[in-house]
Motif scaffolding. Structure first.
Motif, PDB file in Angstrom:
ATOM      1  N   TYR A  54       3.294   1.688   4.522  1.00  0.00           N
ATOM      2  CA  TYR A  54       2.619   1.365   3.489  1.00  0.00           C
ATOM      3  C   TYR A  54       3.515   0.652   2.622  1.00  0.00           C
ATOM      4  CZ  TYR A  54       1.302   2.923  -1.210  1.00  0.00           C
ATOM      5  OH  TYR A  54       0.948   2.916  -2.805  1.00  0.00           O
ATOM      6  N   SER A  55       4.804   0.824   2.236  1.00  0.00           N
ATOM      7  CA  SER A  55       5.621   0.405   1.302  1.00  0.00           C
ATOM      8  C   SER A  55       6.088  -1.332   1.942  1.00  0.00           C
ATOM      9  CB  SER A  55       6.844   1.141   1.086  1.00  0.00           C
ATOM     10  OG  SER A  55       7.748   1.287   2.355  1.00  0.00           O
ATOM     11  N   ARG A  56       5.775  -1.649   3.185  1.00  0.00           N
ATOM     12  CA  ARG A  56       6.197  -2.849   3.428  1.00  0.00           C
ATOM     13  C   ARG A  56       5.114  -3.781   3.948  1.00  0.00           C
ATOM     14  NH1 ARG A  56       9.547  -3.088   7.876  1.00  0.00           N
ATOM     15  NH2 ARG A  56       9.319  -0.934   8.788  1.00  0.00           N
ATOM     16  N   ALA A 122      -1.900  -9.833  17.480  1.00  0.00           N
ATOM     17  CA  ALA A 122      -1.093  -8.870  18.212  1.00  0.00           C
ATOM     18  C   ALA A 122      -0.444  -8.254  16.986  1.00  0.00           C
ATOM     19  CB  ALA A 122      -0.443  -9.563  19.314  1.00  0.00           C
ATOM     20  N   GLY A 123      -0.081  -6.816  17.197  1.00  0.00           N
ATOM     21  CA  GLY A 123       0.493  -6.157  16.189  1.00  0.00           C
ATOM     22  C   GLY A 123      -0.123  -5.559  14.993  1.00  0.00           C
ATOM     23  N   ALA A 124      -1.519  -5.868  15.144  1.00  0.00           N
ATOM     24  CA  ALA A 124      -2.354  -5.096  13.881  1.00  0.00           C
ATOM     25  C   ALA A 124      -2.305  -3.700  14.204  1.00  0.00           C
ATOM     26  CB  ALA A 124      -3.857  -5.663  14.023  1.00  0.00           C
ATOM     27  N   ALA A 125      -2.497  -3.184  15.489  1.00  0.00           N
ATOM     28  CA  ALA A 125      -2.455  -1.522  15.704  1.00  0.00           C
ATOM     29  C   ALA A 125      -1.319  -0.942  15.090  1.00  0.00           C
ATOM     30  CB  ALA A 125      -2.827  -1.413  17.046  1.00  0.00           C
ATOM     31  N   GLU A 126      -0.155  -1.595  15.508  1.00  0.00           N
ATOM     32  CA  GLU A 126       1.114  -0.935  15.132  1.00  0.00           C
ATOM     33  C   GLU A 126       1.538  -1.064  13.551  1.00  0.00           C
ATOM     34  OE1 GLU A 126       1.031  -2.033  19.190  1.00  0.00           O
ATOM     35  OE2 GLU A 126       0.672  -3.313  17.401  1.00  0.00           O
ATOM     36  N   MET A 127       0.981  -2.361  12.962  1.00  0.00           N
ATOM     37  CA  MET A 127       1.124  -2.585  11.373  1.00  0.00           C
ATOM     38  C   MET A 127       0.515  -1.261  10.747  1.00  0.00           C
ATOM     39  SD  MET A 127      -0.035  -5.716   9.093  1.00  0.00           S
ATOM     40  CE  MET A 127       1.260  -6.592   9.864  1.00  0.00           C
ATOM     41  N   LEU A 128      -0.818  -0.964  11.379  1.00  0.00           N
ATOM     42  CA  LEU A 128      -1.739  -0.081  10.553  1.00  0.00           C
ATOM     43  C   LEU A 128      -1.554   1.303  10.785  1.00  0.00           C
ATOM     44  CD1 LEU A 128      -5.112  -2.058  10.421  1.00  0.00           C
ATOM     45  CD2 LEU A 128      -3.452  -2.157   8.768  1.00  0.00           C
ATOM     46  N   GLN A 228       3.951  -7.433   7.430  1.00  0.00           N
ATOM     47  CA  GLN A 228       4.807  -6.329   7.387  1.00  0.00           C
ATOM     48  C   GLN A 228       6.318  -6.769   7.315  1.00  0.00           C
ATOM     49  OE1 GLN A 228       4.625  -3.365  10.353  1.00  0.00           O
ATOM     50  NE2 GLN A 228       6.691  -2.656  10.186  1.00  0.00           N
ATOM     51  N   LEU A 229       6.802  -6.759   6.154  1.00  0.00           N
ATOM     52  CA  LEU A 229       8.147  -7.051   5.745  1.00  0.00           C
ATOM     53  C   LEU A 229       9.228  -6.399   6.695  1.00  0.00           C
ATOM     54  CD1 LEU A 229       6.390  -7.731   3.165  1.00  0.00           C
ATOM     55  CD2 LEU A 229       8.483  -7.866   1.755  1.00  0.00           C
ATOM     56  N   SER A 230      10.253  -7.178   6.727  1.00  0.00           N
ATOM     57  CA  SER A 230      11.323  -6.576   7.496  1.00  0.00           C
ATOM     58  C   SER A 230      12.136  -5.781   6.602  1.00  0.00           C
ATOM     59  CB  SER A 230      12.427  -7.685   8.050  1.00  0.00           C
ATOM     60  OG  SER A 230      12.856  -8.452   7.263  1.00  0.00           O
ATOM     61  N   GLU A 231      13.053  -4.991   7.096  1.00  0.00           N
ATOM     62  CA  GLU A 231      13.894  -3.991   6.362  1.00  0.00           C
ATOM     63  C   GLU A 231      14.555  -4.407   5.347  1.00  0.00           C
ATOM     64  OE1 GLU A 231      13.944  -0.637   6.218  1.00  0.00           O
ATOM     65  OE2 GLU A 231      12.856   0.229   7.915  1.00  0.00           O
ATOM     66  N   HIS A 264       0.887  -9.872  -1.835  1.00  0.00           N
ATOM     67  CA  HIS A 264       0.438  -8.478  -2.851  1.00  0.00           C
ATOM     68  C   HIS A 264       0.494  -7.458  -1.889  1.00  0.00           C
ATOM     69  CE1 HIS A 264      -3.280  -6.821  -4.857  1.00  0.00           C
ATOM     70  NE2 HIS A 264      -2.038  -6.755  -5.706  1.00  0.00           N
ATOM     71  N   PRO A 265       1.502  -6.606  -2.413  1.00  0.00           N
ATOM     72  CA  PRO A 265       1.985  -5.413  -1.531  1.00  0.00           C
ATOM     73  C   PRO A 265       0.616  -4.416  -1.386  1.00  0.00           C
ATOM     74  CG  PRO A 265       2.840  -5.279  -3.857  1.00  0.00           C
ATOM     75  CD  PRO A 265       2.360  -6.804  -3.619  1.00  0.00           C
TER      76      PRO A 265
END
Length: 802
Positions: A54-56, A122-128, A228-231, A264-265
């Motif tokens: 959520y925060s990234r 690709a990556g949508a399921a992991e992002m969400l 999804q932003l990196s750490e 926009h976060p």
């Protein structure tokens, strides 16, 4: 000692049952309101937190200068996806391009359902952070696959495991189910996501999407991008880095719109979704403040009741305080005693409020459009509840404790200490004024919100929505036999007209630039809503022409014709003297010439609170996704819909029949404001109830205190009316002062609230008059019962002890 405090407190409550009931009842209602609003605020603040990242997570948004203003939207061009992957890979863990959430037909073994879903890379399921129940997300690497939500899987496959089963999307795309994920909760932006299919499938199956991706169309902003932003990445710094990507990559024609890209976060999506001239100005956050303040004030009103009644009954406790001080009690012990009483009241009220909250929560959820529950097992909730009760007890008991413990023992025991005079009564009067100031302000606010809704609903919408039905059509069969479908339905008397369109009558899905006309300022960058329709759309919805004509099937030249709304004509500054002068004028769109054949009154398709967009209607070069039908006026609605479904099934037997009434869809545009209005009305009613409850208790006590005085006055010839006026006058004066304070406060607050609407009502003087007079009337009714009851008392009984 503490046990002794509570024993004495309990005896006092038992001895004064009516006052105890008023105190406990008022506090219970106030605490219930505060608790419900607290649950609502917590739910709003936790929106989207289901997603672990959520925060990234952020949405890529685009800002463009159009008509001299900066417009911000979630729509971005497809080439931006590759550019972010190539040039800014280190800034992001995941980058996902996605279609817009749309309803599609999902079919398996002859059964079909219409479900909302997205085509995502690709990556949508992991992002969400989707919780996979069966299968896996890795299968989405194959374009011919699909992920289903748990409820969608059960609806289509019943109790059979759907993984590795084949199905179809929109009857054309064969896909294999590779996974089932747990339904996303209601408190998420993606709660409606019934399926996810690969974005590559969207590209390969949709011609315009294929062109947008393959040709690198920077001027086609028809997609969404999530990142999804990196750490340890800084979102502001990354926004600055990607700000000019489109300016650098787009062609010269597109550069004049000064397009900028930013992030926009997710943490701001729900509560800070509104933009104005490039600035993120807020959104639902204003409702959190509004209802948070209402909840605090309603609880404060209940606490004021407790303070008023406790201090008003001080004479009853005078000798008790005197004796306790005479035998050695210090003031701190007395303060502890009175605090113990307030905490006992609050504890009982808190238990009652928990029961009340549990009973009314289902209705509150329906009213607030929520799916909240009381988290009994959550230690944070329990700790918050205890803190809430302690703070309420402290607020309610602080003034009575310090006031009652201040009595002087000698005077109290001699009966010479009486809490009279301005010093004793002024605090109570101030509290009563505060109570009713809050209540009257809430009444005025509720009326203004309701008036704004009525004002917007009475706005001319430019067409006749009664009897209009819109149907989403996925699949080519209905379009291929459209004329035959229309003929069949007209023969059975179900409809009188039907038409296709790219959007439903209550939405605008597309807006475009690239328009030029005679006299246009070369430096003006303009965006028009573009609505593709079939020939009979205007006749079906009931356009109101102010000049020219509708599209005609017999005129092939109408395929290069435009019907414009008044907003567009006014913006173009055409036909300033006579609208008929614009007919035949040429408007070019991306270099292609179109003739203006008609001008219609503004048709409200989006927010009824905002000006209508300047709109261009043109003949669709392809099939429309929506069919709009006008039901026959003399037909029974239920029978007409059954006939429409039967004819649709005749030509497309395996397609689900989905429809919406246009008037109901239009009514949904008022849903947010109507929810605020209803919630405000409920809370206002409870605030008035609590205030009147305290007023009733105060009037009862005052009548009891002045029993002998009333008896003497009656013996000396005072009438019932005189005595009623004597007892009611003070309360009426206090409420009158409240009215004078509440009016300017309410006017200022509601004027600020109305400013956010371009199209809004005015705050009329009669609103303040009705609220003030209504409150005075309620006050008189509340006080009159006790006043008349005391005035009618036999003076012989009143004076018997003397």
């Amino acid at each position: 000692m503490i046990r002794n405090y509570f024993t004495i407190a309990w005896r006092n409550f038992a001895r004064n049952k009516s006052y105890s009931a008023i105190n406990i009842g008022g506090l219970a209602v106030g605490m219930t309101v505060a608790m419900l609003i607290g649950l609502w605020i917590f739910d709003e603040l936790s929106f989207n937190k289901y997603h672990h990242n959520y925060s990234r997570i952020a949405r890529v948004v685009q800002q463009q200068t159009l008509d001299g203003k900066i417009h911000t939207g979630n729509n971005v061009p497809a080439p931006l996806y590759k550019e972010l992957q190539t040039s800014h890979e280190a800034d992001f863990d995941r980058i996902v391009i996605t279609s817009w959430l749309q309803r599609h037909v999902l079919a398996h073994n002859g059964s079909s359902f219409t479900k909302p879903g997205n085509f995502m890379s690709a990556g949508a399921a992991e992002m969400l952070s989707l919780k996979i129940i069966s299968g896996s997300t890795s299968g989405l690497k194959d374009p011919a696959t699909i992920l289903l939500s748990e409820s969608t899987a059960k609806a289509i496959f019943k109790h059979v495991n759907p993984v590795d089963k084949m199905m179809k999307i929109n009857k054309e795309l064969d896909v294999k189910v590779v996974g089932v994920y747990q339904d996303i909760p209601y408190s998420s932006e993606f709660n409606e996501l019934a399926f996810i299919a690969p974005f590559e499938l969207y590209v390969s199956s949709t011609e315009w999407v294929k062109n947008a991706v393959a040709n690198g169309e920077w001027d086609n902003s028809s997609f969404q991008i999530l990142v999804q932003l990196s750490e340890h990445s800084d979102i502001a710094a990354i926004s600055q880095k990607i700000r000019n990507i489109k300016l650098e990559k787009a062609g010269r024609e597109d550069q004049k719109f000064e397009s900028h890209i930013l992030l926009h976060p997710m943490s701001r999506w729900h509560l800070h979704s509104e933009w104005m001239d490039g600035e993120n100005i807020g959104g639902r956050i204003q409702f959190l403040w509004l209802f948070g303040i209402i909840g605090a004030f309603v609880l404060l009103l209940a606490c004021i009741n407790f303070m008023n009644l406790s201090t008003a009954r001080s004479e009853k406790r005078m000798k008790e305080v005197g004796i306790r001080k005479a035998v050695g009690s210090v003031r701190l012990q007395l303060i502890s005693q009175f605090f113990a009483e307030s905490f006992l009241v609050v504890l009982i009220a808190f238990c009652i409020s928990l029961v009340l909250a549990m009973l009314v929560l289902p209705s509150f959820n329906e009213l607030a459009d929520k799916q909240m529950h009381i988290p009994w097992r959550d230690p944070i909730f329990l700790l918050s509840g205890i803190t809430f009760a302690v703070m309420t007890g402290f607020i309610a008991g602080s003034y009575p404790a310090f006031y009652l413990s201040s009595f002087q023992p000698v005077k109290a025991l001699k009966g010479k200490w009486t809490p009279m005079g301005i010093g004793a009564t002024l605090p109570r009067k101030v509290l009563v004024v505060l109570q009713f100031t809050v209540s009257i302000t809430l009444i005025i606010g509720t009326v203004v919100v309701y008036k704004q809704i009525v004002y917007a609903k009475s706005r001319p919408i430019g067409y006749n929505r009664e009897g209009l039905v819109t149907m989403l059509v996925n699949g080519p069969e209905i379009h291929r036999h459209f004329d035959a479908v229309t003929d069949d339905l007209e023969k059975v008397g179900a409809v009188i007209s039907m038409a296709e369109s790219a959007t439903p009558p209550t939405e605008v899905y597309s807006a475009n630039v690239g328009f030029n006309w005679k006299g246009k300022d070369p430096g003006l960058n303009s965006e028009f809503a573009t609505i593709g329709i079939s020939h009979d759309f205007g006749r079906t919805v009931g356009w109101d022409f102010v000049a020219g004509r509708d599209f005609s099937k017999t005129l092939s030249s109408d395929s290069a014709g435009f019907v414009l709304n008044e907003a567009a004509i006014k913006f173009m500054e055409l036909g300033t003297q006579n609208l008929n002068d614009v007919l035949g004028e040429t408007v070019s769109w991306d270099g292609r010439p179109f003739k203006i054949i008609g001008v219609i009154k503004d048709m409200i398709m989006e927010s009824p609170y905002e000006p209508v967009k300047k709109s261009v209607y043109f003949i669709l070069p392809r099939d429309g996704r929506f069919i709009t039908a006008r039901l026959h006026p003399s037909a029974n609605v239920g029978s007409a819909l059954k006939n429409i479904e039967a004819v649709f099934k005749k030509y497309s037997p395996n397609s689900p029949f989905n429809y919406q009434f246009v008037d109901q869809e239009y009514a949904l545009k008022f849903a947010a404001e109507e929810r605020v209005s209803k919630l405000a009305a409920v809370f206002t009613g409870l605030a008035i109830f609590i205030s009147c409850l305290g007023l009733f208790g105060m009037a009862s006590f005052m009548a009891e205190q002045r029993t002998k005085e009333l008896g003497i006055r009656k013996v000396l010839g005072a009438s019932v009316a005189n005595l009623w006026q004597l007892l009611s006058g003070d309360f009426v004066m206090l409420v009158a002062v409240s009215c004078m304070l509440a009016v300017p406060i309410a006017w200022y607050m509601m004027d600020r609230w109305l400013e956010k609407y371009t199209y809004h009502t005015q705050i009329s003087w009669w609103i303040f008059a009705v609220a003030s007079l209504g409150t005075l009337a309620i006050t008189i009714l509340t006080v009159s019962y006790q006043a008349i009851r005391a005035a009618l008392l036999d003076p012989v009984r009143s004076l018997r002890s003397d």
